[in-house]
Enzyme design. Structure first.
Site, PDB file in Angstrom:
ATOM      1  CB  SER A  96      44.591   0.555   8.620  1.00 43.53           C
ATOM      2  OG  SER A  96      45.468   0.254   7.546  1.00 43.53           O
ATOM      3  N   GLY A  97      44.402   3.160   6.413  1.00 47.05           N
ATOM      4  CA  GLY A  97      44.022   3.546   5.059  1.00 47.05           C
ATOM      5  C   GLY A  97      44.191   2.439   4.034  1.00 47.05           C
ATOM      6  CG  ASP A 272      52.623   0.545   5.088  1.00 47.35           C
ATOM      7  OD1 ASP A 272      52.463  -0.013   3.981  1.00 47.35           O
ATOM      8  OD2 ASP A 272      51.688   1.061   5.716  1.00 47.35           O
ATOM      9  N   GLY A 277      48.053   4.942   4.443  1.00 50.41           N
ATOM     10  CA  GLY A 277      46.936   5.879   4.440  1.00 50.41           C
ATOM     11  C   GLY A 277      46.829   6.723   5.687  1.00 50.41           C
ATOM     12  CB  THR A 278      46.417   5.980   9.300  1.00 50.58           C
ATOM     13  OG1 THR A 278      47.383   4.923   9.390  1.00 50.58           O
ATOM     14  CG2 THR A 278      45.029   5.376   9.190  1.00 50.58           C
TER      15      THR A 278
END
Length: 364
Positions: A96-97, A272, A277-278
């Site tokens: 996860s970013g 989100d 990020g991902t």
């Protein structure tokens, strides 16, 4: 929660947010987590310590958009620490970013990783593999984190799929991996405008499309067992910025319950708050597969609340090289910033009637 005898369970946490999306970084109080690799530790936590996730993320201590990151000893000697990510609905992402940006910030600003100004370089170990970090630091604060993610990819057989979704009809989707398996949907195709006031409808339609895609087109990772799709991203049309960078807006839909087609009340999800990020990496892999984003080109990704991450594809790679499942992929980076919001001790008294929390259908 796992048995803790008659003692009070306490967890030392650092709460952060990256571009608006929260994360709890658990730096103390965890029990021993068996496993040689981080992937083994992830599986152990999923199967034996999921009560900790519930304690941290569900009410009365958490809320629907909260995430947890468990800081653990690394298996890879290059990594300063390992971490296992936990999200709602028993989802433990391979990567996860936004969580990584929060973890890096928390570790640096508490001195768990020594800070060097103006730039600190180190590595973290996620279940997906080694993640290299470059953090710009000023006056004891992290002002920018750039992470080099594990490989992202979008297979030809996962593009331009036609998925039948109850009440919506046929929807065109792509599936791409950026650390999780994303269903990627053009928001305009389903009549959605990616604005905060449309959040409830975005989450409802997104969760329905994601579940339908998982039922009709299941996928897995070519190198290890990680099934999907497990998340969805709506995206806007891309546009060119004055600086030449490609840009787009997105809204990522995450699960907060089990969808049942015969129970419309379960057709819900959550969004989100960050650009994800991902999700940014998955969409960049898709754009590259379509010939729309070149290696070395910046991609400005905006969230539903207007915050931004900057992505870039660094090089082309082969994922699962030497196997019959090998696929062409890309090595992506994502840059963003996190802020620490509080230092806390999460407590669970033995007499507490909610050691694993609860949910109520008004917000879940």
């Amino acid at each position: 929660v796992d048995s803790h005898g008659t003692a009070t369970r306490t967890l030392q946490v650092i709460d952060c947010h990256a571009a608006g999306e929260p994360a709890r970084v658990v730096v103390g109080g965890l029990p021993h987590v068996p496993g040689v690799t981080v992937r083994e530790k992830r599986l152990y936590m999923m199967n034996h310590l999921d009560g900790l996730r519930k304690l941290l993320l569900l009410e009365p201590r958490g809320y629907p958009c909260q995430n947890a990151n468990y800081i653990l000893p690394p298996a890879d000697p290059e990594a300063a620490f390992a971490f296992v990510i936990a999200e709602q609905n028993r989802i433990y992402p391979a990567m996860s970013g936004h969580n990584t940006i929060c973890v890096a910030t928390a570790l640096l600003q508490t001195g768990m990783v020594p800070m060097v100004e103006p730039v600190t370089k180190f590595a973290l170990e996620a279940p997906a593999g080694l993640v290299r970090i470059e953090a710009v630091c000023e006056h004891g604060r992290v002002v920018k984190v750039t992470l080099r993610n594990t490989a992202a990819f979008c297979r030809r057989e996962d593009m331009d799929l036609r998925i039948s979704v109850p009440q919506l009809g046929e929807v065109r989707v792509d599936v791409a991996f950026g650390g999780m398996h994303y269903v990627v949907v053009d928001a305009a195709d389903v009549g959605l405008e990616l604005t905060p006031e449309n959040g409830r409808e975005i989450a409802r339609i997104g969760e329905m499309i994601k579940v339908a895609t998982r039922e009709q087109h299941p996928v897995n990772h070519p190198e290890y067992d990680y099934a999907g799709p497990d998340i969805l991203a709506f995206r806007s049309e891309t546009r060119r910025m004055p600086n030449g960078a490609l840009a787009a807006r997105n809204a990522v839909v995450m699960s907060n319950n089990e969808l049942a087609w015969d129970k419309p009340s379960t057709w819900t999800g959550m969004l989100d708050r960050s650009p994800c990020g991902t999700g940014t990496c998955a969409i960049m892999a898709l754009l590259h597969a379509r010939g729309e984003l070149a290696i070395g080109e910046d991609f400005e990704h905006e969230s539903i609340i207007g915050t931004k991450f900057i992505g870039r594809l660094l090089e082309e790679v082969v994922v699962g090289e030497g196997t019959e499942k090998a696929v062409h992929g890309v090595s992506p980076s994502v840059s963003g910033r996190a802020w620490i919001t509080q230092h806390a001790m999460v407590v669970c008294d033995p007499s507490d009637p909610f050691p694993e929390g609860f949910t109520v259908g008004d917000i879940w």
